[in-house]
Enzyme design. Structure first.
Site, PDB file in Angstrom:
ATOM      1  N   GLU A 115     -25.978  53.693   1.982  1.00  7.95           N
ATOM      2  CA  GLU A 115     -25.046  53.363   0.898  1.00  7.95           C
ATOM      3  C   GLU A 115     -23.746  54.141   1.064  1.00  7.95           C
ATOM      4  O   GLU A 115     -23.700  55.144   1.787  1.00  7.95           O
ATOM      5  CB  GLU A 115     -25.677  53.677  -0.463  1.00  7.95           C
ATOM      6  CG  GLU A 115     -26.746  52.682  -0.850  1.00  7.95           C
ATOM      7  CD  GLU A 115     -27.248  52.843  -2.274  1.00  7.95           C
ATOM      8  OE1 GLU A 115     -26.884  53.833  -2.941  1.00  7.95           O
ATOM      9  OE2 GLU A 115     -28.022  51.977  -2.714  1.00  7.95           O
ATOM     10  N   HIS A 244     -18.408  51.109 -11.680  1.00  4.12           N
ATOM     11  CA  HIS A 244     -18.963  50.467 -10.489  1.00  4.12           C
ATOM     12  C   HIS A 244     -17.936  49.469 -10.002  1.00  4.12           C
ATOM     13  O   HIS A 244     -17.421  48.672 -10.794  1.00  4.12           O
ATOM     14  CB  HIS A 244     -20.294  49.775 -10.786  1.00  4.12           C
ATOM     15  CG  HIS A 244     -21.062  49.464  -9.548  1.00  4.12           C
ATOM     16  ND1 HIS A 244     -20.674  48.478  -8.683  1.00  4.12           N
ATOM     17  CD2 HIS A 244     -22.142  50.042  -8.996  1.00  4.12           C
ATOM     18  CE1 HIS A 244     -21.513  48.454  -7.655  1.00  4.12           C
ATOM     19  NE2 HIS A 244     -22.414  49.399  -7.824  1.00  4.12           N
ATOM     20  N   ARG A 290     -17.551  55.286  -4.589  1.00  5.61           N
ATOM     21  CA  ARG A 290     -17.270  54.324  -5.655  1.00  5.61           C
ATOM     22  C   ARG A 290     -15.904  54.489  -6.294  1.00  5.61           C
ATOM     23  O   ARG A 290     -15.238  53.500  -6.586  1.00  5.61           O
ATOM     24  CB  ARG A 290     -18.287  54.514  -6.775  1.00  5.61           C
ATOM     25  CG  ARG A 290     -19.566  53.914  -6.421  1.00  5.61           C
ATOM     26  CD  ARG A 290     -20.509  53.997  -7.546  1.00  5.61           C
ATOM     27  NE  ARG A 290     -21.734  53.384  -7.038  1.00  5.61           N
ATOM     28  CZ  ARG A 290     -22.912  53.558  -7.541  1.00  5.61           C
ATOM     29  NH1 ARG A 290     -23.069  54.320  -8.572  1.00  5.61           N
ATOM     30  NH2 ARG A 290     -23.954  52.964  -7.021  1.00  5.61           N
ATOM     31  N   HIS A 351     -20.104  52.228 -15.414  1.00  8.04           N
ATOM     32  CA  HIS A 351     -21.427  52.188 -14.795  1.00  8.04           C
ATOM     33  C   HIS A 351     -22.260  53.436 -15.039  1.00  8.04           C
ATOM     34  O   HIS A 351     -23.442  53.348 -15.338  1.00  8.04           O
ATOM     35  CB  HIS A 351     -21.229  51.981 -13.298  1.00  8.04           C
ATOM     36  CG  HIS A 351     -22.510  51.861 -12.524  1.00  8.04           C
ATOM     37  ND1 HIS A 351     -23.453  50.908 -12.821  1.00  8.04           N
ATOM     38  CD2 HIS A 351     -22.990  52.569 -11.468  1.00  8.04           C
ATOM     39  CE1 HIS A 351     -24.464  51.022 -11.983  1.00  8.04           C
ATOM     40  NE2 HIS A 351     -24.224  52.033 -11.161  1.00  8.04           N
TER      41      HIS A 351
HETATM   42  C1  LIG Z   1     -27.263  48.069 -13.059  1.00  3.80           C
HETATM   43  C2  LIG Z   1     -27.551  49.495 -12.660  1.00  3.80           C
HETATM   44  C3  LIG Z   1     -27.945  49.790 -11.354  1.00  3.80           C
HETATM   45  C4  LIG Z   1     -28.214  51.113 -10.976  1.00  3.80           C
HETATM   46  N1  LIG Z   1     -28.642  51.381  -9.703  1.00  3.80           N
HETATM   47  C5  LIG Z   1     -28.993  52.649  -9.383  1.00  3.80           C
HETATM   48  C6  LIG Z   1     -29.552  52.953  -8.108  1.00  3.80           C
HETATM   49  O1  LIG Z   1     -29.758  52.071  -7.278  1.00  3.80           O
HETATM   50  N2  LIG Z   1     -29.874  54.255  -7.842  1.00  3.80           N
HETATM   51  C7  LIG Z   1     -29.675  55.266  -8.738  1.00  3.80           C
HETATM   52  O2  LIG Z   1     -29.986  56.427  -8.432  1.00  3.80           O
HETATM   53  N3  LIG Z   1     -29.162  54.997  -9.963  1.00  3.80           N
HETATM   54  C8  LIG Z   1     -28.835  53.723 -10.304  1.00  3.80           C
HETATM   55  N4  LIG Z   1     -28.334  53.462 -11.545  1.00  3.80           N
HETATM   56  C9  LIG Z   1     -28.279  54.553 -12.518  1.00  3.80           C
HETATM   57  C10 LIG Z   1     -29.695  54.846 -13.003  1.00  3.80           C
HETATM   58  O3  LIG Z   1     -30.399  53.629 -13.140  1.00  3.80           O
HETATM   59  C11 LIG Z   1     -29.688  55.554 -14.337  1.00  3.80           C
HETATM   60  O4  LIG Z   1     -28.815  56.649 -14.294  1.00  3.80           O
HETATM   61  C12 LIG Z   1     -31.085  56.071 -14.657  1.00  3.80           C
HETATM   62  O5  LIG Z   1     -32.006  55.013 -14.585  1.00  3.80           O
HETATM   63  C13 LIG Z   1     -31.095  56.684 -16.015  1.00  3.80           C
HETATM   64  O6  LIG Z   1     -32.418  56.971 -16.349  1.00  3.80           O
HETATM   65  P1  LIG Z   1     -32.699  57.660 -17.730  1.00  3.80           P
HETATM   66  O7  LIG Z   1     -34.157  57.839 -17.822  1.00  3.80           O
HETATM   67  O8  LIG Z   1     -31.831  58.839 -17.887  1.00  3.80           O
HETATM   68  O9  LIG Z   1     -32.171  56.574 -18.819  1.00  3.80           O
HETATM   69  P2  LIG Z   1     -32.575  55.063 -19.054  1.00  3.80           P
HETATM   70  O10 LIG Z   1     -33.369  54.529 -17.958  1.00  3.80           O
HETATM   71  O11 LIG Z   1     -31.347  54.331 -19.434  1.00  3.80           O
HETATM   72  O12 LIG Z   1     -33.490  55.148 -20.342  1.00  3.80           O
HETATM   73  C14 LIG Z   1     -32.948  55.533 -21.584  1.00  3.80           C
HETATM   74  C15 LIG Z   1     -34.007  55.376 -22.641  1.00  3.80           C
HETATM   75  O13 LIG Z   1     -33.594  56.004 -23.847  1.00  3.80           O
HETATM   76  C16 LIG Z   1     -33.859  55.144 -24.940  1.00  3.80           C
HETATM   77  N5  LIG Z   1     -32.966  55.523 -26.033  1.00  3.80           N
HETATM   78  C17 LIG Z   1     -31.620  55.613 -26.022  1.00  3.80           C
HETATM   79  N6  LIG Z   1     -31.188  56.057 -27.211  1.00  3.80           N
HETATM   80  C18 LIG Z   1     -32.280  56.254 -27.982  1.00  3.80           C
HETATM   81  C19 LIG Z   1     -32.493  56.699 -29.297  1.00  3.80           C
HETATM   82  N7  LIG Z   1     -31.479  57.041 -30.101  1.00  3.80           N
HETATM   83  N8  LIG Z   1     -33.751  56.769 -29.774  1.00  3.80           N
HETATM   84  C20 LIG Z   1     -34.803  56.386 -28.999  1.00  3.80           C
HETATM   85  N9  LIG Z   1     -34.669  55.968 -27.733  1.00  3.80           N
HETATM   86  C21 LIG Z   1     -33.420  55.908 -27.241  1.00  3.80           C
HETATM   87  C22 LIG Z   1     -33.639  53.769 -24.376  1.00  3.80           C
HETATM   88  O14 LIG Z   1     -34.189  52.787 -25.216  1.00  3.80           O
HETATM   89  C23 LIG Z   1     -34.310  53.927 -23.024  1.00  3.80           C
HETATM   90  O15 LIG Z   1     -35.690  53.817 -23.180  1.00  3.80           O
HETATM   91  C24 LIG Z   1     -28.056  52.145 -11.929  1.00  3.80           C
HETATM   92  C25 LIG Z   1     -27.655  51.847 -13.234  1.00  3.80           C
HETATM   93  C26 LIG Z   1     -27.411  50.539 -13.608  1.00  3.80           C
HETATM   94  C27 LIG Z   1     -26.992  50.246 -15.021  1.00  3.80           C
END
Ligand SMILES: Cc1cc2nc3c(=O)[nH]c(=O)nc-3n(C[C@H](O)[C@H](O)[C@H](O)COP(=O)(O)OP(=O)(O)OC[C@H]3O[C@@H](n4cnc5c(N)ncnc54)[C@H](O)[C@@H]3O)c2cc1C
Length: 540
Positions: A115, A244, A290, A351
């Site tokens: 990447e 992004h 990016r 993003h």
């Molecule tokens: C389209 C896309 C593609 C991506 N591709 C990549 C990739 O290939 N590689 C990479 O490393 N990263 C990638 N990323 C970034 C990565 O996916 C995210 O940074 C990562 O998944 C975040 O994980 P997380 O557990 O922190 O949050 P999330 O997976 O977003 O989970 C957040 C959780 O918190 C909950 N929540 C939020 N607010 C509240 C609240 N007030 N009360 C209760 N629950 C709440 C939500 O409902 C959800 O369950 C991508 C992001 C996107 C959007």
């Protein structure tokens, strides 16, 4: 209603689920998640997870790539910890059932992707559905763990803080207060309950919904950052919003991302006339990071007046494209775009949030017993710009760090008495009868941020938006007092708070660095600004 639990995990993405599975070895865990368990950014991740997994790669290379991308603001100790422990965390995911793609010739080795910004193949992936594969495997493990309870449609509103409950005693330095849990709104019946916990872990994901155009899912309203700030926790580096460069440009497509990996596999950015343009802007061409690619596209679009640019991979064999990018191929085809034959129309979109709730190397925030993990945290890994695919890695590494810290402290934590606290009081609030009060402000915040606090910023525009946001936040604060809370109202408050914080951070940094580009200060100023932008919490 009052509930107690050892660990309250807010969020069911990779960070929340990974931590929960580990913490369940110590005590009972309650995961609350504001929609369905699967509504996460994790579930949308396409490219994969970066780690040193082959003999052709080295820790030093991954460290240097991360530091280079971070534009002088990464914390090197954190980068080293994440990179050096990353392979073990990826192996843990595999042991939990995640099926990364293996090499066809040698199935004992992973098929590692390339990447932008990476100098070696190090992206473990499950084609372009990596996030879904990880989320499903973790959810399956969680569902089979009797120590973990998952509550869907439960939205955390505010953190419970010792100083607000008259229980602020013996808070050890350097913490400024103690977290006791959270108030939680049940979306299905509108009730608000108190969830008290020995340890509270914010894993609420990103802030993309602060902007009009985003690749993020609807849940990404920065709730964790807003709640932590309101509770007095430090937040940092919120000016570093990653746009992004390549989101599908089509009137019916909602936030569909065209993965970085397409450029990694030979995809080229071209303008409407078919001219490749990246080499004009960066010697790395289509494999530039990016921020460089997003700015180049922004400049091309502003100069030409075109609505989009194009990403072309049609010169690669159709079978390769369909096999390597099945999801992108199918989704584009459903909009009438056959990517094996024609270029894909793309635009940049908000993003990833590199900043967040400030943590130390163990995931601890500035409030005792409160951890922040995943995209909601600012750990020091990303600095001024996240290297692609380092975020899933950060989430699993910090879930482990936080667990390790809890394990070390557990004998003390386990015998702490959980105090009895007052229930949530709605005061004089009544049911909101005009939904437009909320939808109008939602739209205003998101448009303001898109138009004035986007890829290229100026001090004048930032000052203007700060003034306008102050008016909106005053109004939202009034609604918050006057009306019974609904999920929309809570999220509106949160995007307004996060927008204000982004602008405050952006105004503080009078230079251009990483993702933060100020047209009136186009150069980096190491002497004054090679440091994090830290904002102390409201309550502290
Ligand atoms: C389209 C896309 C593609 C991506 N591709 C990549 C990739 O290939 N590689 C990479 O490393 N990263 C990638 N990323 C970034 C990565 O996916 C995210 O940074 C990562 O998944 C975040 O994980 P997380 O557990 O922190 O949050 P999330 O997976 O977003 O989970 C957040 C959780 O918190 C909950 N929540 C939020 N607010 C509240 C609240 N007030 N009360 C209760 N629950 C709440 C939500 O409902 C959800 O369950 C991508 C992001 C996107 C959007």
């Amino acid at each position: 209603m009052q509930h107690t639990t050892d660990f309250l995990v807010i969020g069911s993405g990779i960070a929340g689920l990974s931590f929960a599975l580990k913490a369940a070895k110590l005590g009972n865990v309650t995961i609350i998640t504001k929609k369905a368990e699967v509504d996460t950014a994790t579930n949308l991740a396409q490219g994969g997870i970066a780690a040193v997994l082959s003999k052709e790669d080295s820790f030093e290379l991954h460290i240097q790539d991360t530091l280079r991308s971070g534009a002088g603001l990464c914390h090197e100790d954190v980068v080293r910890k994440v990179v050096e422990t990353g392979p073990a965390r990826v192996q843990e995911l595999i042991a939990l059932g995640v099926q990364f793609k293996s090499q066809e010739q040698d199935p004992s080795h992973l098929d590692l992707g390339m990447e932008g910004g990476h100098s070696a193949r190090r992206i473990a992936h499950a084609f372009d559905l990596t996030g879904r594969e990880i989320e499903h495997a973790l959810m399956h493990q969680v569902a089979n763990n009797p120590a973990i309870t998952v509550l869907e449609n439960h939205l955390a509103i505010d953190l419970l803080i010792a100083s607000k409950t008259g229980l602020q005693n013996n808070i050890p330095s350097p913490f400024t207060d103690r977290c006791l849990g959270a108030f939680v709104l049940n979306r299905l019946d509108g009730s608000i309950a108190t969830y008290q916990a020995r340890i509270t872990v914010i894993c609420t994901g990103g802030t993309g919904k602060v902007y009009l155009y985003t690749t993020n899912p609807d849940i990404a309203t920065g709730d964790g950052i807003a709640m932590a700030y309101q509770a007095g926790a430090k937040v940092a580096n919120l000016e570093f919003v990653q746009f992004h460069p390549t989101c599908l440009f089509h009137p019916q497509a909602k936030n569909f991302l065209i993965s970085e990996a397409l450029r990694g596999e030979g995809g080229r950015l071209i303008d409407e006339r078919g001219n490749a343009f990246m080499k004009k802007y960066d010697p790395r061409g289509d494999l530039a990071t990016r921020d460089a690619v997003a700015r180049a596209i922004d400049t091309e679009m502003k100069t030409s007046g075109d609505d989009c640019v194009y990403l072309d991979i049609s010169h690669k064999p159709a079978s390769f494209i369909k096999n390597r990018f099945p999801n992108i191929y199918q989704t584009c085809l459903s909009y009438g775009i056959d990517i094996t034959k024609v270029p894909i129309p793309v635009v940049p979109a908000a993003h990833y949030m590199c900043g967040g709730v400030l943590t130390d190397i163990m995931g601890r925030t500035s409030l005792e017993n409160l951890f922040a993990l995943g995209e909601t945290a600012c750990t020091g890994l990303h600095g001024g710009n996240r290297l692609a695919s380092n975020s899933l890695l950060e989430a699993v590494v910090f879930a482990h760090q936080a667990f390790h810290q809890c394990q070390t402290d557990w004998s003390r934590l386990a015998c702490q008495k959980i105090p009895s606290l007052k229930a949530w009081s709605p005061g004089v609030a009544k049911k909101i009868d005009e939904g437009v009060l909320i939808t109008y402000n939602w739209d205003q915040v998101r448009r303001l941020m898109w138009n004035y606090v986007g890829i290229v910023r100026t001090e004048k525009r930032l000052a203007l938006v700060q003034e306008r946001l102050a008016g909106i936040t005053r109004e939202v604060d009034r609604h918050y007092r006057d009306y019974l809370l609904t999920p929309d109202l809570v999220e509106l408050r949160n995007i307004a708070i996060v927008a204000e914080l982004i602008v405050r951070c952006a105004l503080t940094r009078k230079e251009s660095r990483g993702l933060h580009f100020m047209a009136d200060y186009p150069a980096a100023d190491d002497e004054k600004f090679r440091k994090d932008t830290i904002i102390c919490g409201k309550n502290s």
